[in-house]
Motif scaffolding. Structure first.
Motif, PDB file in Angstrom:
ATOM      1  N   GLY A 195       0.790  -1.324   0.023  1.00 55.37           N
ATOM      2  CA  GLY A 195       0.162   0.111   0.047  1.00 55.37           C
ATOM      3  C   GLY A 195       0.780   1.199   0.029  1.00 55.37           C
ATOM      4  N   VAL A 196       2.091   1.160  -0.317  1.00 49.75           N
ATOM      5  CA  VAL A 196       3.039   2.337  -0.555  1.00 49.75           C
ATOM      6  C   VAL A 196       2.467   3.304  -1.381  1.00 49.75           C
ATOM      7  N   ALA A 197       2.282   4.605  -1.172  1.00 52.27           N
ATOM      8  CA  ALA A 197       1.810   5.435  -2.304  1.00 52.27           C
ATOM      9  C   ALA A 197       2.632   6.441  -2.297  1.00 52.27           C
ATOM     10  N   LEU A 198       3.241   6.930  -3.640  1.00 55.79           N
ATOM     11  CA  LEU A 198       4.228   7.790  -4.012  1.00 55.79           C
ATOM     12  C   LEU A 198       3.582   8.688  -5.169  1.00 55.79           C
ATOM     13  N   TYR A 199       4.135   9.923  -5.724  1.00 53.09           N
ATOM     14  CA  TYR A 199       3.804  10.475  -6.624  1.00 53.09           C
ATOM     15  C   TYR A 199       4.637   9.844  -7.792  1.00 53.09           C
ATOM     16  N   ARG A 200       3.763  10.003  -9.034  1.00 52.61           N
ATOM     17  CA  ARG A 200       4.336   9.318  -9.910  1.00 52.61           C
ATOM     18  C   ARG A 200       5.862   9.470 -10.378  1.00 52.61           C
ATOM     19  N   TRP A 201       6.226  10.964 -10.184  1.00 50.15           N
ATOM     20  CA  TRP A 201       7.578  11.336 -10.346  1.00 50.15           C
ATOM     21  C   TRP A 201       8.594  10.553  -9.463  1.00 50.15           C
ATOM     22  N   GLN A 202       7.870  10.465  -8.172  1.00 48.69           N
ATOM     23  CA  GLN A 202       8.730   9.681  -7.289  1.00 48.69           C
ATOM     24  C   GLN A 202       9.187   8.214  -7.686  1.00 48.69           C
ATOM     25  N   TRP A 203       8.116   7.402  -8.291  1.00 48.96           N
ATOM     26  CA  TRP A 203       8.328   6.017  -8.649  1.00 48.96           C
ATOM     27  C   TRP A 203       9.588   6.284  -9.764  1.00 48.96           C
ATOM     28  N   PHE A 204       9.284   7.128 -10.710  1.00 50.45           N
ATOM     29  CA  PHE A 204      10.328   7.286 -11.586  1.00 50.45           C
ATOM     30  C   PHE A 204      11.718   7.762 -11.363  1.00 50.45           C
ATOM     31  N   ALA A 205      11.708   8.786 -10.284  1.00 49.32           N
ATOM     32  CA  ALA A 205      13.107   9.071  -9.938  1.00 49.32           C
ATOM     33  C   ALA A 205      13.682   8.177  -9.054  1.00 49.32           C
ATOM     34  N   LEU A 206      12.963   7.217  -8.246  1.00 49.60           N
ATOM     35  CA  LEU A 206      13.470   6.165  -7.399  1.00 49.60           C
ATOM     36  C   LEU A 206      13.924   5.153  -8.239  1.00 49.60           C
ATOM     37  N   ALA A 207      13.126   4.874  -9.198  1.00 47.87           N
ATOM     38  CA  ALA A 207      13.900   3.905 -10.098  1.00 47.87           C
ATOM     39  C   ALA A 207      15.254   4.015 -10.852  1.00 47.87           C
ATOM     40  N   GLY A 208      14.998   5.305 -11.323  1.00 46.81           N
ATOM     41  CA  GLY A 208      16.556   5.985 -11.833  1.00 46.81           C
ATOM     42  C   GLY A 208      17.460   6.196 -10.950  1.00 46.81           C
ATOM     43  N   VAL A 209      17.236   6.557  -9.793  1.00 42.63           N
ATOM     44  CA  VAL A 209      18.494   6.584  -8.620  1.00 42.63           C
ATOM     45  C   VAL A 209      18.868   5.042  -8.418  1.00 42.63           C
ATOM     46  N   LEU A 210      17.760   4.443  -8.197  1.00 40.02           N
ATOM     47  CA  LEU A 210      18.421   2.909  -7.821  1.00 40.02           C
ATOM     48  C   LEU A 210      19.237   2.146  -9.112  1.00 40.02           C
ATOM     49  N   LEU A 211      18.825   2.410 -10.207  1.00 42.47           N
ATOM     50  CA  LEU A 211      19.372   1.668 -11.186  1.00 42.47           C
ATOM     51  C   LEU A 211      20.825   2.303 -11.676  1.00 42.47           C
ATOM     52  N   ALA A 212      20.998   3.703 -11.429  1.00 38.39           N
ATOM     53  CA  ALA A 212      22.197   4.243 -11.526  1.00 38.39           C
ATOM     54  C   ALA A 212      23.164   3.922 -10.649  1.00 38.39           C
ATOM     55  N   GLY A 213      22.584   3.208  -9.635  1.00 35.14           N
ATOM     56  CA  GLY A 213      23.676   2.411  -8.431  1.00 35.14           C
ATOM     57  C   GLY A 213      24.523   1.601  -9.140  1.00 35.14           C
ATOM     58  N   VAL A 214      24.096   1.019 -10.485  1.00 37.09           N
ATOM     59  CA  VAL A 214      25.002  -0.227 -11.117  1.00 37.09           C
ATOM     60  C   VAL A 214      26.286   0.544 -11.329  1.00 37.09           C
ATOM     61  N   ILE A 215      26.426   1.778 -11.568  1.00 33.04           N
ATOM     62  CA  ILE A 215      27.959   2.146 -11.983  1.00 33.04           C
ATOM     63  C   ILE A 215      28.792   2.290 -10.895  1.00 33.04           C
ATOM     64  N   PRO A 216      28.644   2.899  -9.711  1.00 35.18           N
ATOM     65  CA  PRO A 216      29.608   2.542  -8.469  1.00 35.18           C
ATOM     66  C   PRO A 216      29.587   1.066  -7.984  1.00 35.18           C
ATOM     67  N   PHE A 217      28.464   0.428  -8.262  1.00 34.74           N
ATOM     68  CA  PHE A 217      28.680  -0.945  -7.789  1.00 34.74           C
ATOM     69  C   PHE A 217      29.554  -1.882  -8.826  1.00 34.74           C
ATOM     70  N   CYS A 218      29.178  -1.633  -9.810  1.00 30.05           N
ATOM     71  CA  CYS A 218      29.870  -2.295 -10.703  1.00 30.05           C
ATOM     72  C   CYS A 218      31.433  -2.233 -10.785  1.00 30.05           C
ATOM     73  N   ALA A 219      31.714  -0.894 -10.865  1.00 24.34           N
ATOM     74  CA  ALA A 219      33.317  -0.503 -10.431  1.00 24.34           C
ATOM     75  C   ALA A 219      33.719  -1.308  -9.417  1.00 24.34           C
ATOM     76  N   LEU A 220      33.118  -1.292  -8.147  1.00 23.01           N
ATOM     77  CA  LEU A 220      33.456  -2.256  -6.995  1.00 23.01           C
ATOM     78  C   LEU A 220      33.581  -3.466  -7.244  1.00 23.01           C
ATOM     79  N   GLY A 221      32.647  -4.049  -8.217  1.00 18.66           N
ATOM     80  CA  GLY A 221      32.723  -5.369  -8.329  1.00 18.66           C
ATOM     81  C   GLY A 221      34.044  -5.662  -9.453  1.00 18.66           C
ATOM     82  N   LEU A 222      34.318  -4.664 -10.392  1.00 17.07           N
ATOM     83  CA  LEU A 222      35.449  -4.822 -11.012  1.00 17.07           C
ATOM     84  C   LEU A 222      36.759  -4.810 -10.324  1.00 17.07           C
ATOM     85  N   ALA A 223      36.744  -4.017  -9.389  1.00 17.89           N
ATOM     86  CA  ALA A 223      37.825  -3.948  -8.457  1.00 17.89           C
ATOM     87  C   ALA A 223      38.136  -5.526  -7.875  1.00 17.89           C
TER      88      ALA A 223
END
Lengths: 282, 305
Positions: free
Chosen positions: A154-182
């Motif tokens: 039952g979590v309710a967010l504004y539409r922009w929040q869903w999109f922004a949250l998804a974008g922020v979360l997926l952008a985490g791939v960059i630092p975390f893949c760099a860590l994985g690479l190391a």
């Protein structure tokens, strides 16, 4: 295979030698290689239960328990909303560390990478495939979390929040893949999974992915400031206004800086490995 | 044949290569030449430097001292990669992908690959195309690696110990494939410590020992470099005594038999028969590549000591 080649199956070396001036990859062929490499990287990881269960199932089971079941008993939606962001970070972190870090270490150890380096495969295709696989797995976890959050918790967010949250979360791939690479550049095949676990679970906990960080003693909160997952989680929490209130540029700067450090550490590891690789395999 | 190939420039070469792993000297001023259309056997005991030499020709190791060239380019150049295939001693590729998927991926790397169906047929993998690599037997895995090496329809093929771990039957099938590749005009560099393999396949053999080239020639030439004939019999004459007999280079006991390597087989046999009336089970055969190899590497060791 006996004699099949001999009986007119023999490919005519002469005929195809003509077409060999084209050692340069056309954009279409390059795209095809990148796509195929990414597709098989994804399929390969998907078929590995050792990978799929902890990285895909854990965040969803955690959310089911702490977000949906526990959340249903509370009066506020704070907990299901908060853990949506932090388990999302957890869900992106796992594939990046296990798929990229442990996978790379394994492929260096078995010699797959050595073999591929003798072929015309562009090195970028290999890295691209690993990042894409991590991104797609991360996206699957985030999408599943969002569905559970919206429809079961039952979590309710504004539409922009869903999109922004998804974008922020997926952008985490960059630092975390760099860590994985190391990690992949330094750890040996079999020990890499152990190293990843030693990084993955403590970092998840100390970054406040399971329990909010303000519940920890001060010392642990100080440690969190050094961890990329903490800063990433703070950015995700910022979208839903549940962060600790530190400035966005600070989080971005730490993440960017640490990404560069991870890449440098990885480069060092590869350079060191070059001078050791033959002694290892012989 | 020698005359025909000498004035064409080599397809690939290592010249004056010295390579070290830390304090360990792996290659010591090595020259190696690969000629168009030949099967070159690179022979030597384990640790001789064979894989290091191949790795330099593949560009997976950087040249420290000397020069390496393939098709007139640096070994790692894109121009080389599209025309070369390699089967390396690696412990495996992704266990979770099927044979067909692996082949499809490797084919994509090359501008003019061999059709997948033909690769499967060449490697005898038609019935295994949908099986995951991890479920294959050791011999089947080797065949997949062979198919991947051929995926790009290479002019130059490197096979590093290709039949290690294969049973006799699978080994002979791979040999016949390698012969067929030679007939289709390809050049193959084959490293092996299996002397039968070099004898059966190679047009020319280079023997490497302790990082140095200690012999080069056709398998027949290498064999003729040794004492010549192996005399074998059951006798009470001890190897020590035999060592002083005509032309004997080396004498040893193997099982019940005395084995003597000699340059004068007729004189030796006369002498042995004269000394032991009860001598039995006498055979005289041309020394194999194995004897030649033993003699060559033994000389190498003595030379180094």
């Amino acid at each position: 295979m006996s004699g099949k080649l001999a009986e007119a199956e023999a490919p005519s070396a002469g005929a195809s030698m003509q077409a060999r001036d084209t050692h340069r990859l056309t954009p279409a062929r390059r795209f095809h290689i990148y796509l195929l490499e990414a597709r098989f990287q994804f399929v390969e990881v998907l078929r590995e239960p050792m990978f799929a269960v902890p990285t895909l199932a854990f965040p969803l089971i955690f959310y089911l328990f702490f977000g949906v079941i526990m959340g249903a008993r509370g009066v506020s939606l704070a907990v299901p909303t908060y853990v949506l962001a932090t388990y999302g970070v957890f869900g992106v972190l796992g594939p990046a560390l296990f798929g990229f870090g442990a996978g790379l270490a394994n492929e260096r150890d078995t010699g797959v990478l050595l073999l591929k380096q003798t072929t015309p495969m562009p090195a970028g295709a290999y890295l691209f495939a690993k990042v894409m696989a991590a991104l797609i797995f991360g996206a699957v976890v985030v999408a599943a979390l969002f569905l559970m959050a919206a429809h079961a918790a039952g979590v309710a967010l504004y539409r922009w929040q869903w999109f922004a949250l998804a974008g922020v979360l997926l952008a985490g791939v960059i630092p975390f893949c760099a860590l994985g690479l190391a990690i992949g550049a330094w750890a040996r095949g079999r020990s890499a999974v152990a190293v990843v676990n030693l990084v993955f679970l403590p970092m998840a906990m100390l970054s406040g992915l399971w329990l909010p960080i303000y519940m920890f003693p001060d010392v642990m909160q100080d440690i969190a400031l050094a961890l990329p997952a903490y800063h990433h989680a703070q950015l995700a929490l910022k979208v839903i206004a549940m962060d600790a209130g530190q400035p966005v540029p600070m989080h971005l700067a730490v993440l960017a800086g640490e990404t560069l450090v991870f890449l440098a550490v990885a480069a060092l590891g590869f350079r060191r490995a070059d001078s050791f690789s033959m002694r290892r395999s012989r | 044949m020698q005359a025909g190939t000498t004035h064409s420039s080599p397809l690939a070469s290592l010249s004056r290569i010295t390579h070290r792993y830390g304090p360990v000297l792996a290659l010591d001023d090595l020259d190696l030449e690969v000629r168009r259309g030949e099967v070159l056997g690179v022979l030597g005991p384990n640790g001789a430097g064979k894989t290091t030499a191949i790795s330099l020709l593949l560009g997976s190791l950087q040249v420290q001292e000397g020069a390496a060239s393939v098709f007139g380019f640096a070994p790692g150049a894109p121009e080389v990669r599209v025309r070369r295939g390699a089967m390396l001693q690696i412990s495996g590729i992704s266990a979770n992908l099927t044979v067909r998927e692996h082949i499809e991926l490797f084919r994509a790397y090359y501008p003019a690959p061999i059709p997948a169906s033909r690769l499967l047929a060449m490697a005898g993998l038609e019935d295994l195309a949908r099986r995951r690599y991890g479920k294959l037997s050791g011999g089947q895995k080797q065949r997949v690696m062979f198919a991947l090496a051929l995926a790009g329809d290479p002019e130059l093929l490197f096979l590093d110990e290709p039949t290690t771990g294969l049973d006799v039957d699978a080994r002979h099938r791979l040999w016949s494939e390698i012969r067929a590749l030679r007939e289709s005009g390809r050049t193959t560099v084959l490293t092996t410590h299996n002397l039968d393999e070099a004898d059966a396949l190679a047009d020319r053999v280079v023997v490497i020992h302790k990082g140095q080239r200690i012999a080069e020639g056709t398998p027949a030439e290498i064999k003729s470099r040794t004492a010549g004939r192996l005399v074998r019999c059951v006798t009470r004459i001890a190897p020590d005594e035999t060592a002083s007999l005509p032309g004997v280079v080396e004498a040893r006991t193997r099982g019940q038999h005395l084995e003597a390597l000699t340059t004068q087989p007729e004189a030796l046999v006369r002498e042995l028969l004269a000394r032991d009336q009860a001598l039995a089970d006498l055979t005289v055969v041309a020394a194999g590549l194995e004897e030649a190899f033993l003699a060559l590497t033994r000389d190498g060791r003595e030379g180094a000591a």
